[in-house]
Enzyme design. Structure first.
Site, PDB file in Angstrom:
ATOM      1  CG  HIS A  63     -51.042  15.317  -2.175  1.00  0.00           C
ATOM      2  ND1 HIS A  63     -50.686  16.616  -2.476  1.00  0.00           N
ATOM      3  CD2 HIS A  63     -49.907  14.581  -2.360  1.00  0.00           C
ATOM      4  CE1 HIS A  63     -49.396  16.657  -2.816  1.00  0.00           C
ATOM      5  NE2 HIS A  63     -48.902  15.428  -2.746  1.00  0.00           N
ATOM      6  CD  GLN A  93      -2.884  -0.738  -0.055  1.00  0.00           C
ATOM      7  OE1 GLN A  93      -3.406   0.323  -0.326  1.00  0.00           O
ATOM      8  NE2 GLN A  93      -2.987  -1.800  -0.840  1.00  0.00           N
ATOM      9  CG  HIS A 151      -0.965   2.395  -4.152  1.00  0.00           C
ATOM     10  ND1 HIS A 151      -1.245   2.267  -5.485  1.00  0.00           N
ATOM     11  CD2 HIS A 151      -1.383   1.243  -3.576  1.00  0.00           C
ATOM     12  CE1 HIS A 151      -1.817   1.087  -5.716  1.00  0.00           C
ATOM     13  NE2 HIS A 151      -1.903   0.439  -4.566  1.00  0.00           N
ATOM     14  CD  GLU A 159      -8.638   1.550  -0.772  1.00  0.00           C
ATOM     15  OE1 GLU A 159      -7.588   1.956  -0.218  1.00  0.00           O
ATOM     16  OE2 GLU A 159      -8.858   1.660  -1.988  1.00  0.00           O
ATOM     17  CG  HIS A 160      -7.127  -2.660   0.417  1.00  0.00           C
ATOM     18  ND1 HIS A 160      -6.594  -1.415   0.149  1.00  0.00           N
ATOM     19  CD2 HIS A 160      -7.601  -3.126  -0.758  1.00  0.00           C
ATOM     20  CE1 HIS A 160      -6.732  -1.148  -1.142  1.00  0.00           C
ATOM     21  NE2 HIS A 160      -7.347  -2.166  -1.716  1.00  0.00           N
ATOM     22  CG  ASP A 194      -4.575  -4.197  -5.307  1.00  0.00           C
ATOM     23  OD1 ASP A 194      -5.657  -3.838  -4.829  1.00  0.00           O
ATOM     24  OD2 ASP A 194      -3.470  -3.922  -4.808  1.00  0.00           O
TER      25      ASP A 194
END
Lengths: 430, 430
Positions: free
Chosen positions: B419, B258, B261, B326-327, B360
């Site tokens: 209505h 990670q 990145h 996220e992961h 991934d």
């Protein structure tokens, strides 16, 4: 007085209607105001919430929570027929939305590989309920019950305190019937800030839903990301498809039922019959005379009301799909057989007797719907808005060995050698 | 060098990590720039798109569309093993996401009443693919294939033109394998504007998905409402749960996968073993030495990397659910039996061999995931993001008569007499 008539290509008609809303001129100032309120609530918590409530609502709060006594008393005050109607609506909303419950899945695509998706309800949801004339008990049911069915663990409600201390009994009863756990007598941007960030008294929620004024809508946009939000609703809309032979009085009444919401409401009739269009237009202005909310409805009809003349049924559907109305009525006798031609709409009302207000109050379908053409990509509020779909995957060492080559090729191609190495290591080492 | 160690209550740890992102100081200027670009594209169409492409990408475009010849040539250029790996990933993504297809429903809760929900794919979707080093063929598959499975009628792609005229072959091949209909060589805010509003050449889409730089992200936020968008992704994150006995080398490699990145990436280890934490920390810095993207990964690890010490497995899960990564890796031998303790995560990787990069690239689960704690309310990209759930309802005259009383009670209670009247009229008239 008359309604505007339109005819022409889809793009000409879309241009003439201009679904898109313009941002009001004072939005930047409002953004700043709201941002300051949110910052104060984050810093000072309950104290800021109380100060803003005093400033904006003119109410001095001891307790942020609406007490059990007040809720019990609401059940004593409410008209029995209103409670009964709410209970009936609740049952129908529950039976409809229960169909939306999703199942997870699991699969084993090859030896040593397991993949799946599990459905998990949100933990805490906050429902905003406006005060004053826009305070609708039916909306309380529509916002809370799908969350309840999803299995949300805690549902809290935020609503501004009334100046005279007397809450709308139907709102409190609807909240209790729907299963709201706690009701905070806090409204405006300060309520949204407290819901998103928490205070000493209020635990932060994971998602905020429900309608509100511009302060509330602006605050929801600003806290989005910290929490989830539903869509920000635009003016209410109805689109009616009808042909010669339809009852003009029904159609006029349904157009007016949207128009009475507010002066920005939008009511469209799409037809291939000039005669029907003329008859509906005449009925609209006749019925307007006896409507209690005449002034509002008339302005909406004159400014946004449209009669759109198409050359065929097929063109009627093409136009309506491009408009993507929040509410779509197909006022044909055999309406169901046209359902597969509907590509964009929030909720569809089939046949001459299915007046749109049936869906607003009783059918059980949701009345929180995408507006302003957003039905091209968005849907009615539902159980799916209150769950997370969590993916999972498991590989054994042998399965990693089989997959490793392809993963390394792609990771290296993308220049992410660390990704390749993490997988390669699993092959090699014990 | 070392990683930051944390211990304490959930709120102390959350405060220390500060998942929430601060808006960059120059965001207001960027907002204005992007707003001007969108306005130009709306006014001038293709001409504006070409001028911005010349200005920002340094490329003079004759044709906005990437030609068939160029795509064919990409298939000749691509390394066979890359194409093969992409095809393998495609099969797995298809087989996983096909499970997400939803069925509509229909029910008949009482005589004369029909209610249902139909699932309709979006009509047109635009997928943005960044240029340069962030141009990932795997992401093309992840964004396009769920839309394809949903049944989206037309999928178009936007990607900036390369200065030297030579596209990343793997991107074009992935687009074709996934079933993209048209590729526009247009990038940046001008691509998002063209996708949302259309030009002479480009038909407007209903939803835009895919990652992008700050221009692209800002433009997506601005066109939201006119079109749907996916979530704006924050920095990538991994959270690993592990106990004594886990392999520190595996865990370090996954944290680094990670971290490589970008410098804002976040890598967290949550453990109840100080010894394991120390061993992982040591491994991280040892493995860093031989990582090609060492500088990036090291900055991310030192600035955002965390080792969080918990007192029990139960506390480990409490902390991780609050972080909502996220992961999420559960690096336990019997990880599957802990799956029901996961409440918030984008994608879960079970067991010591299921390294996050498997997801991934190859497992078939989606890698477009909620970041920055938004997994508390949001989910992985999937088929559900490319469909509308359209409600429908039909009442016969007799059914309206039965329901009318309750509807009128609620409508009148809410002050909406129009209505009530629309429904009452169906009872009375023929």
């Amino acid at each position: 007085m008359n309604m505007t008539w339109l005819t022409g290509s889809v793009s000409e008609i879309l241009d003439a209607i201009m679904l898109e809303e313009k941002e009001p001129k004072d939005q930047a100032a409002l953004d700043n105001n709201v941002s300051a309120i949110i910052q104060e609530v984050r810093t000072l918590g309950d104290q800021a919430v109380k100060e803003y409530t005093e400033e904006f609502d003119g109410v001095t709060l001891d307790d942020l929570i609406v007490s059990e006594d007040i809720i019990t008393e609401a059940f004593e005050r409410i008209e029995p027929e209103v409670q009964q109607a709410l209970e009936c609506a609740k049952e129908n909303i529950l039976s409809y939305h229960t169909h939306q419950l999703e199942q997870g899945f699991i699969d084993f695509p090859q030896t040593g590989v397991m993949r799946g998706q599990k459905i998990v309800p949100l933990t805490r949801v906050g429902v905003y309920v406006p005060g004053g004339t826009a305070s609708y008990p039916s909306s309380v049911l529509m916002n809370v019950l799908p969350a309840k069915i999803a299995g949300v663990k805690e549902i809290v409600m935020f609503t501004p305190p009334p100046k005279d201390g007397v809450f709308n009994a139907a709102i409190l009863v609807a909240a209790r019937l729907a299963g709201v756990d706690t009701i905070y007598q806090v409204g405006g941007a300060q309520a949204i800030a407290a819901a998103a960030y928490g205070t000493q008294t209020i635990r932060p929620v994971d998602k905020i839903v429900g309608p509100g004024n511009r302060f509330v809508a602006t605050a929801k946009k600003q806290v989005f990301g910290k929490v989830g939000i539903d869509m920000i609703a635009g003016p209410s809309e109805i689109g009616i498809l009808a042909q010669a032979g339809a009852n003009p009085a029904y159609l006029a009444a349904d157009l007016l039922s949207q128009a009475e919401h507010d002066t920005f409401a939008r009511a469209f009739l799409v037809t291939d019959s000039k005669e029907l269009g003329e008859a509906v237009e005449k009925e609209v202005f006749a019925q307007l005379q006896t409507l209690p909310r005449k002034e509002i409805a008339q302005q909406a009809i004159v400014e946004q009301g449209k009669i759109i003349l198409a050359s065929s049924v097929s063109e009627m559907f093409t136009l309506m799909n491009a408009l993507a109305p929040e509410h779509l009525e197909i006022a044909f006798e055999d309406a169901m057989s046209y359902l597969d031609q509907v590509e964009n709409a929030g909720s569809v009302f089939l046949g001459p007797f299915t007046s749109e207000p049936i869906g607003d109050y009783l059918a059980g379908t949701n009345h929180v719907l995408p507006t302003s053409g957003t039905a091209r990509f968005a849907s009615a509020l539902g159980v799916h808005d209150f769950v997370k779909r969590i993916q999972y995957v498991s590989y054994t060492k042998e399965a990693v060995q089989q997959a490793s080559q392809a993963i390394q090729v792609l990771a290296n191609k993308e220049g992410l050698a660390g990704h390749a190495r993490a997988v390669a290591m699993r092959e090699e080492q014990k």
